[in-house]
Write an enzyme that holds these catalytic residues in place. Sequence first.
Site, PDB file in Angstrom:
ATOM      1  N   SER A 123       0.821  -1.207   0.000  1.00 56.28           N
ATOM      2  CA  SER A 123       0.000   0.000   0.000  1.00 56.28           C
ATOM      3  C   SER A 123       0.857   1.259   0.000  1.00 56.28           C
ATOM      4  O   SER A 123       0.346   2.345  -0.224  1.00 56.28           O
ATOM      5  CB  SER A 123      -0.921   0.004   1.214  1.00 56.28           C
ATOM      6  OG  SER A 123      -0.168  -0.184   2.383  1.00 56.28           O
ATOM      7  N   HIS A 147      -1.515  -2.597  -6.694  1.00 50.51           N
ATOM      8  CA  HIS A 147      -2.166  -2.235  -5.425  1.00 50.51           C
ATOM      9  C   HIS A 147      -3.685  -2.349  -5.547  1.00 50.51           C
ATOM     10  O   HIS A 147      -4.321  -1.548  -6.226  1.00 50.51           O
ATOM     11  CB  HIS A 147      -1.740  -0.798  -5.062  1.00 50.51           C
ATOM     12  CG  HIS A 147      -2.251  -0.314  -3.749  1.00 50.51           C
ATOM     13  ND1 HIS A 147      -2.377   1.019  -3.438  1.00 50.51           N
ATOM     14  CD2 HIS A 147      -2.679  -0.985  -2.644  1.00 50.51           C
ATOM     15  CE1 HIS A 147      -2.837   1.144  -2.216  1.00 50.51           C
ATOM     16  NE2 HIS A 147      -3.037  -0.053  -1.714  1.00 50.51           N
ATOM     17  N   GLU A 159      -4.058   0.137  -8.558  1.00 51.71           N
ATOM     18  CA  GLU A 159      -3.060   1.187  -8.779  1.00 51.71           C
ATOM     19  C   GLU A 159      -1.787   0.458  -9.233  1.00 51.71           C
ATOM     20  O   GLU A 159      -1.289  -0.413  -8.519  1.00 51.71           O
ATOM     21  CB  GLU A 159      -2.838   1.927  -7.447  1.00 51.71           C
ATOM     22  CG  GLU A 159      -2.236   3.288  -7.543  1.00 51.71           C
ATOM     23  CD  GLU A 159      -2.162   3.971  -6.164  1.00 51.71           C
ATOM     24  OE1 GLU A 159      -2.179   3.290  -5.116  1.00 51.71           O
ATOM     25  OE2 GLU A 159      -2.071   5.210  -6.144  1.00 51.71           O
TER      26      GLU A 159
HETATM   27  N1  3HC Z   1     -15.524  -9.023   0.563  1.00 56.94           N
HETATM   28  C1  3HC Z   1     -16.337  -9.177  -0.487  1.00 56.94           C
HETATM   29  N2  3HC Z   1     -17.469  -8.487  -0.668  1.00 56.94           N
HETATM   30  C2  3HC Z   1     -17.795  -7.593   0.278  1.00 56.94           C
HETATM   31  C3  3HC Z   1     -17.024  -7.377   1.418  1.00 56.94           C
HETATM   32  C4  3HC Z   1     -15.841  -8.139   1.542  1.00 56.94           C
HETATM   33  N3  3HC Z   1     -15.005  -7.969   2.574  1.00 56.94           N
HETATM   34  N4  3HC Z   1     -17.619  -6.431   2.174  1.00 56.94           N
HETATM   35  C5  3HC Z   1     -18.741  -6.069   1.530  1.00 56.94           C
HETATM   36  N5  3HC Z   1     -18.827  -6.769   0.382  1.00 56.94           N
HETATM   37  C6  3HC Z   1     -19.891  -6.686  -0.591  1.00 56.94           C
HETATM   38  C7  3HC Z   1     -21.145  -7.204   0.027  1.00 56.94           C
HETATM   39  O1  3HC Z   1     -21.230  -8.611  -0.141  1.00 56.94           O
HETATM   40  C8  3HC Z   1     -22.215  -6.455  -0.727  1.00 56.94           C
HETATM   41  O2  3HC Z   1     -22.553  -7.109  -1.904  1.00 56.94           O
HETATM   42  P1  3HC Z   1     -23.970  -7.813  -2.048  1.00 56.94           P
HETATM   43  O3  3HC Z   1     -24.833  -7.457  -0.891  1.00 56.94           O
HETATM   44  O4  3HC Z   1     -24.458  -7.244  -3.316  1.00 56.94           O
HETATM   45  O5  3HC Z   1     -23.641  -9.245  -2.092  1.00 56.94           O
HETATM   46  C9  3HC Z   1     -21.566  -5.160  -1.158  1.00 56.94           C
HETATM   47  O6  3HC Z   1     -20.166  -5.326  -0.922  1.00 56.94           O
HETATM   48  C10 3HC Z   1     -22.077  -4.031  -0.353  1.00 56.94           C
HETATM   49  O7  3HC Z   1     -21.931  -4.397   1.012  1.00 56.94           O
HETATM   50  P2  3HC Z   1     -22.949  -4.015   2.148  1.00 56.94           P
HETATM   51  O8  3HC Z   1     -24.322  -3.904   1.563  1.00 56.94           O
HETATM   52  O9  3HC Z   1     -22.743  -4.946   3.273  1.00 56.94           O
HETATM   53  O10 3HC Z   1     -22.439  -2.643   2.691  1.00 56.94           O
HETATM   54  P3  3HC Z   1     -22.137  -1.294   1.945  1.00 56.94           P
HETATM   55  O11 3HC Z   1     -23.127  -0.978   0.906  1.00 56.94           O
HETATM   56  O12 3HC Z   1     -21.882  -0.350   3.034  1.00 56.94           O
HETATM   57  O13 3HC Z   1     -20.749  -1.555   1.188  1.00 56.94           O
HETATM   58  C11 3HC Z   1     -18.436  -1.427   1.182  1.00 56.94           C
HETATM   59  C12 3HC Z   1     -19.636  -2.032   1.861  1.00 56.94           C
HETATM   60  C13 3HC Z   1     -18.316  -1.933  -0.260  1.00 56.94           C
HETATM   61  C14 3HC Z   1     -17.224  -1.913   1.973  1.00 56.94           C
HETATM   62  C15 3HC Z   1     -18.581   0.131   1.189  1.00 56.94           C
HETATM   63  O14 3HC Z   1     -18.863   0.580   2.479  1.00 56.94           O
HETATM   64  C16 3HC Z   1     -17.353   0.849   0.692  1.00 56.94           C
HETATM   65  O15 3HC Z   1     -17.134   0.977  -0.500  1.00 56.94           O
HETATM   66  N6  3HC Z   1     -16.541   1.344   1.636  1.00 56.94           N
HETATM   67  C17 3HC Z   1     -15.302   2.040   1.303  1.00 56.94           C
HETATM   68  C18 3HC Z   1     -14.258   1.031   0.986  1.00 56.94           C
HETATM   69  C19 3HC Z   1     -12.960   1.664   0.667  1.00 56.94           C
HETATM   70  O16 3HC Z   1     -12.766   2.874   0.636  1.00 56.94           O
HETATM   71  N7  3HC Z   1     -11.975   0.816   0.412  1.00 56.94           N
HETATM   72  C20 3HC Z   1     -10.630   1.254   0.142  1.00 56.94           C
HETATM   73  C21 3HC Z   1      -9.855   1.199   1.396  1.00 56.94           C
HETATM   74  S1  3HC Z   1      -8.230   1.785   1.154  1.00 56.94           S
HETATM   75  C22 3HC Z   1      -7.388   0.435   0.650  1.00 56.94           C
HETATM   76  O17 3HC Z   1      -7.875  -0.655   0.570  1.00 56.94           O
HETATM   77  C23 3HC Z   1      -5.980   0.695   0.290  1.00 56.94           C
HETATM   78  C24 3HC Z   1      -5.044   0.241   1.350  1.00 56.94           C
HETATM   79  O18 3HC Z   1      -3.760   0.443   0.839  1.00 56.94           O
HETATM   80  C25 3HC Z   1      -5.161   0.953   2.653  1.00 56.94           C
END
Ligand code: 3HC
Length: 292
Positions: A123, A147, A159
């Site tokens: 990351s 990434h 990325e």
């Molecule tokens: N694995 C797989 N699928 C997942 C999951 C996981 N860990 N968590 C959630 N999902 C799926 C769910 O299954 C759901 O799909 P479905 O209901 O259609 O089957 C869908 O995502 C939406 O989930 P929820 O309805 O439970 O909840 P939300 O609508 O709140 O979505 C989220 C969850 C997709 C995690 C959303 O909140 C989101 O986009 N959050 C921001 C995530 C983000 O910014 N990620 C980047 C982090 S930074 C990073 O990773 C970089 C690193 O270097 C730090």
Amino acid sequence: MAQEMKTAAVIGAGQMGGGIAQVAAVSGLNTIVYDAFAGSLAKCREGHGKRLAREVEKQRMSGADVTAALGRIQYVESLEALKGADIVIEAVVEDAGVKRDLFAKLAGLFPAAGGTILASNTSSISITQIAGAVGKGGGPERVIGMHFFNPVPVMKLVEVINGLATSRETTDRVIALSQAMGKAPIPANDRPGFVSNRVLMPMINEAFYAWMEGVAEPTHIDEIMKLGCNFPMGPLRLADFIGLDTCVHIMDVLADGLNNDRYRACPLLKQLVVAGRLGDKAGRGVYEYPTK
Ligand code: 3HC
């Protein structure tokens, strides 16, 4: 024309590695997941079964396609079992020393002449620094950053980070692979935090300062950013999701790499980490997650 890849090896069966392996297998690649801990592999396999069953439930995949995808994944406890892969994607702990040791080993297992790409899902750690560990004869031109974002099956971005020595062919092949995996590859240069964490992490850090200084309650900080900026999660909730230890680590890379104290991790964020409140994975971070 980039040569098509058939087999992907993923090192590390945690949240990121497991997600990458799932997406690779669903996209049709033979996928080999390695982890030194049998327990992590078992958890990863169970997670794949559960998440892909949900794809069937939601009618996004057929039962036959899920069975085929699961059949394409091998879970292995020895690095040697990764031999023959077209690409190795490393997703182990964010520790430069651990990654460099691993890449030095990979250079031995996969001689440069074989053309296997060595990618890191880091990351924020420098790809050039990781590539340095394979040595000149180990083929630093095939080392690249790939990434992914959490949750990998949901997030579109990859990325793509070129180190100083990364070849054009390596980049082209990784871009083609990312697209074949249904992702949107976007290039960024090898500077601390690349683009994503250079921009995201200081915002998260600032949210901890806002909390520490009593600007608002954590829930209010998150709601303000969700409703005001249309973020799916507020920055503090996102920090828990990413892992507070990872957030501190990335801030350290930014502060040291950019040589600027404005990137130092907020004392409150560091304090939570010291207290073991690491976020979702620990059941407690900014918020509590009693079921985890
Ligand atoms: N694995 C797989 N699928 C997942 C999951 C996981 N860990 N968590 C959630 N999902 C799926 C769910 O299954 C759901 O799909 P479905 O209901 O259609 O089957 C869908 O995502 C939406 O989930 P929820 O309805 O439970 O909840 P939300 O609508 O709140 O979505 C989220 C969850 C997709 C995690 C959303 O909140 C989101 O986009 N959050 C921001 C995530 C983000 O910014 N990620 C980047 C982090 S930074 C990073 O990773 C970089 C690193 O270097 C730090």
